[in-house]
Design an enzyme around this catalytic site. Structure first.
Site, PDB file in Angstrom:
ATOM      1  CG  ASP A 142      -3.131   1.197   7.600  1.00 45.07           C
ATOM      2  OD1 ASP A 142      -4.153   0.856   8.287  1.00 45.07           O
ATOM      3  OD2 ASP A 142      -3.014   2.075   6.553  1.00 45.07           O
ATOM      4  N   GLY A 186     -11.840   7.545  -0.481  1.00 42.96           N
ATOM      5  CA  GLY A 186     -10.979   7.255  -1.816  1.00 42.96           C
ATOM      6  C   GLY A 186     -11.121   8.284  -2.502  1.00 42.96           C
ATOM      7  CG  ASP A 194      -1.861   1.124   1.336  1.00 45.23           C
ATOM      8  OD1 ASP A 194      -2.829   1.136   0.504  1.00 45.23           O
ATOM      9  OD2 ASP A 194      -1.901   1.846   2.251  1.00 45.23           O
TER      10      ASP A 194
END
Ligand code: ADP
Ligand code: MG
Length: 811
Positions: free
Chosen positions: A695, A563, A495
């Site tokens: 995460d 997003g 990520d």
């Protein structure tokens, strides 16, 4: 075929009737399920199934697979007398067969039996009674794994007890053996004509006192219709002993007796057990060290006075006082004072960190100098340290898939050896027609050389040591299944925000259009973003606070679109802050800034637009610094021939620019948070074995989807984080360390299993006398016993080498 069983389960997470239908469908698709009825109103499922075909655990897992869960309870029993891996199998097997039991984990190292069960069909008492009916005494029952070092204590007690027995057995057995051997070699020995009586006198205490453990173990196994290493030792030594008595009393004709053999075997096997236990204490050292970090007492302020209390009396919101040199007893926030704190246990950073008011502190770290008043935010089992200990302990009880096969083999192993022993005897005595005493000798040696326990120890010792070592390096391997996935990995997905970058973006450029002023743009953006928790939002808020004196505009309406950005109503105007997708959805004309945006993005900056009432007001560019070692970690992975992919919701151009700097070739950008899981699924569909690093909170679904999910723990709620591996330290190098130590543990397990297997395959035929016709070689029972003891010691000591494992230097 055995009978079917009906189980009622309490379901969690159903919100509609279609959920009930989905669960029913899933359950019915399972092999071995006869009937499944899900009641939406009562949130219950009734499942009828054949336990011989499908386990309750599989049923529960199937429900979890489709996104629901089942109400479960967990209980931990301490049973001091579990002493071998064989007993683990027996207990696990029997308890698993109980109705309502979902999962069982037994550890002879921790002396514990953990049972996950369905509270609707059984309870703690019932399970306890069942275990006791198997002949075990349960010494303690706990709902939670204890954060105290009981294992260490019981192991130590056991060692002290065993030492006395070992000394007694060794002294008697070795004296007898020397006497007999010397006599047999023609050295004139006193009372030689009474050697059988002397043999009986010296060996009987060894058999009775030293051998007690084995006979009891064998009896327990027999009671549960199984055979274990204790069975083999008992049969082997028993055969030698009873044979000798029969010879002595004239029942059987034989030139020799084997009193010394039985005694020596018991003494050696005990010595082996003793050394093994001493090593076992060392296998658990890593967790013990973690537990020692926990303060036992704390100074708190109660009624305005400072008093010292035991650690479990400290409550959240207590004010705790810490003096120099003391361990910080709770997780909390400094309310007064300052000082240097050694956080090396958590961060790996050896230099103490300066902390002052409003800084967070963590239980188990040490105040080097200064003095602190802390308000406790997490105490007892909630602290990060406790969570780590709990996870590591649970992980240490885990089993990789290969172990299931080994367990099966080990379960039959003793029976196979008994069969081989019977064949050996039949062959030599009935077919080859050699003397009875030699046939007995071969038979006893077969029973004594076989070592199911090396097979049983191979995996758990490597896991306990390896997982412990990993924890010392800040890596928590939660799930042993990944050990077998790691060597198969083909792709590493990272990520971007917060993983490859620090996740602390800063505003670098502001451009305005359509007559807006920079000042106003920030003010508008601030008002829209102030309720968002996104790191970009926080960066904008921070910048606005620096530039503008009075920022207090409150939005009348606020909505965040994951997003994409945020929409807010401020002073009657509609403010949109976000990316291209969001702007397009509101028909905002972006043409005037197109070239500029492209240029900023090519510099690796994240650009977001600000629009007012559908008209563009300006853009804000932000930059996030890459994490330390990101480049090195990626080149390391590439050297290992892994494909490295960056996954992000940010624009393609920005992502590409950052990727180029870090040496990443493949970028998957502009992915909505909920679509990240699909990206992983697609890769898997193409045959890739994928590890995802992200995460643990925001990226939880994709971490779960990946074959190996690695969560970069920000160090808050470690237990809640998804992923198979959690990195306690916020350091990207942990990714490499995790993969490498996982591989090291797997290799150690493989080597141990191979060794244990080969040992048995080679030595059993020799013990059976395979070499006798050609070379006259007889492996006497005492040497068979010695070899067996050495084999389990070597497995354990081989596992211990993992304690010294170090991360690769070439990072
Ligand atoms: P990542 O995958 O890098 O963690 P996200 O999925 O959280 O990124 O966000 C993707 C993009 O959506 C961001 O780069 C940004 O352009 C936009 N965005 C998301 N949240 C916000 C917000 N609160 N304010 C402005 N833009 C946002
Ligand atoms: Mg993110």
């Amino acid at each position: 075929m055995s009978n079917s069983r009906t189980e009622k389960l309490k379901l969690i997470g159903m919100h509609c009737v279609s959920c009930a239908v989905a669960i029913e469908k899933k359950l019915r698709s399972l092999k071995g399920v006869v009937k499944a009825i899900v009641n939406f109103a009562s949130e219950e499922a009734e499942v009828e199934y054949y336990p011989s075909k499908v386990a309750l655990k599989d049923i529960v897992n199937a429900i979890r697979d489709i996104g629901y869960d089942v109400c479960k309870e967990e209980v931990h029993f301490t049973i001091q007398s579990i002493s071998s891996v064989d007993e683990e199998f027996i207990i696990e097997d029997r308890v698993k067969s109980l109705s309502g039991v979902i999962d069982v984990k037994v550890s002879h190292i921790a002396k514990s039996v953990s049972v996950v069960f369905n509270p609707l069909s059984t309870n703690v008492d019932e399970i306890k009674k069942f275990i006791e009916s198997m002949g075990y005494r349960v010494t303690s029952v706990k709902g939670e794994i204890e954060i105290e070092d009981i294992e260490g204590k019981t192991l130590k007690e056991e060692i002290t007890k065993l030492r006395k027995v070992v000394v007694l057995s060794l002294t008697l057995a070795l004296s007898l053996a020397t006497y007999v051997m010397a006599g047999l070699f023609g050295v004139p020995m006193p009372y030689w004509e009474y050697r059988d009586v002397i043999g009986l006198l010296l060996s009987t205490p060894v058999i009775l006192i030293g051998g007690r453990k084995f006979f009891i173990g064998a009896y327990k196994a027999l009671k549960n219709r199984s055979a274990s290493m204790d069975t083999l030792v008992s049969l082997g030594t028993g055969t030698a002993y009873i044979f000798s008595i029969a010879v002595m009393t004239g029942l059987i004709e034989s030139p020799e007796t084997y009193f010394e053999a039985g005694a020596v075997v018991i003494a050696f096997v005990l010595l082996g057990k003793y050394l093994e236990l001493k090593m076992k204490i060392r296998t658990g050292e890593a967790v013990r060290k973690l537990m020692e970090l926990q303060a036992r007492r704390a100074k708190v302020i109660r009624d305005g006075k400072e008093i010292e209390v035991p650690i479990d009396e400290v409550r959240v919101k207590d004010i705790v006082i810490v003096k120099p040199g003391e361990k910080i007893p709770v997780d909390g926030i400094i309310v007064d004072g300052q000082g240097y704190v050694d956080e090396s246990m958590l961060t790996g950073e050896p230099i103490p960190v300066f902390k002052r008011e409003r800084d967070p502190v963590i239980a188990g770290t040490i105040l080097k100098s200064g003095s602190l008043k802390i308000i406790a935010t997490r105490v007892g089992k909630e602290t990060i340290l406790s969570q780590i200990i709990k996870l590591v302990k649970q992980a240490q009880m885990g089993k990789p898939p290969i172990q299931r096969l080994v367990d099966k083999v080990a379960g039959y192993f003793a029976w196979i050896v008994i069969a081989i022993a019977i064949l050996t005897f039949s062959y030599w005595y009935l077919i080859a027609n050699i003397q009875l005493n030699l046939a007995i000798l071969f038979t006893a040696s077969v029973l004594l050389v076989a070592c199911p326990c090396a097979l049983g120890l191979a995996t758990p010792t490597a896991i306990v040591v390896g997982v412990g070592r990993a924890a010392e390096l800040g890596i928590i391997i939660k799930n042993m299944e990944v050990l077998e996935k790691i060597p198969k990995l083909t792709t590493m997905v990272f990520d971007k925000t917060g993983t490859l970058t620090k996740g602390e973006p800063e505003v670098t450029d502001i451009y305005v259009v359509n007559g807006y002023r920079e000042h106003d743009l920030l003010k508008i953006a601030y008002a829209a973003e102030k309720r968002s928790e996104h790191p970009l939002a926080q960066a904008i808020v921070k910048k606005a606070k620096q530039v503008i004196n009075e920022v207090n505009t409150e939005p009348e309406f606020f909505n965040s679109i994951p997003g994409q950005g945020v929409i807010a109503k401020v002073n009657g105007k509609t403010i949109i802050v976000g990316n291209d997708k969001l702007m397009k959805a509101y028909n905002v004309n972006l043409t005037p800034v197109n070239d500029l945006v492209k240029k900023l993005r090519e510099d690796g900056k994240t650009v977001i637009y600000v629009a007012v009432n559908g008209e563009l007001a300006g853009i804000i560019a932000l930059a996030d610094t890459p994490r330390e070692y990101a480049f090195q970690v990626i080149s390391y992975l590439k050297r290992k021939r892994l494909k490295v992919v960056m996954l992000t919701g940010d624009s393609r151009i920005t992502a590409k620019a950052i990727a180029r700097n870090l040496g990443i070739d493949e970028v998957i950008a502009e992915v909505l948070p909920e679509d990240k899981t699909d990206v992983i699924k697609n890769l898997q569909r193409k045959g890739e074995v994928v590890s995802m690093v992200g995460d643990g909170i925001n990226d939880a679904p994709s971490l779960t989807q990946a074959d190996v999910g690695i969560a970069m723990g920000g160090g808050t709620d470690i237990a809640k984080e998804a992923g198979d591996i959690v990195l306690v330290r916020n350091d990207l190098r942990g990714v490499v360390t995790a993969l490498e130590i996982g591989e090291a543990i797997r290799r150690k397990i493989a080597f141990n299993l191979f060794w244990a297997f080969i040992y048995n395959v080679v030595l059993i035929p020799i013990a059976a006398g395979a070499l006798y016709p050609l070379t006259g070689l007889i492996l006497r029972p005492e040497f068979a016993g010695l070899a067996m003891a050495l084999s389990s010691i070597s497995v354990t000591s081989n596992a211990l080498t993992l304690k010294r494992w170090r991360p690769p230097k070439s990072l």
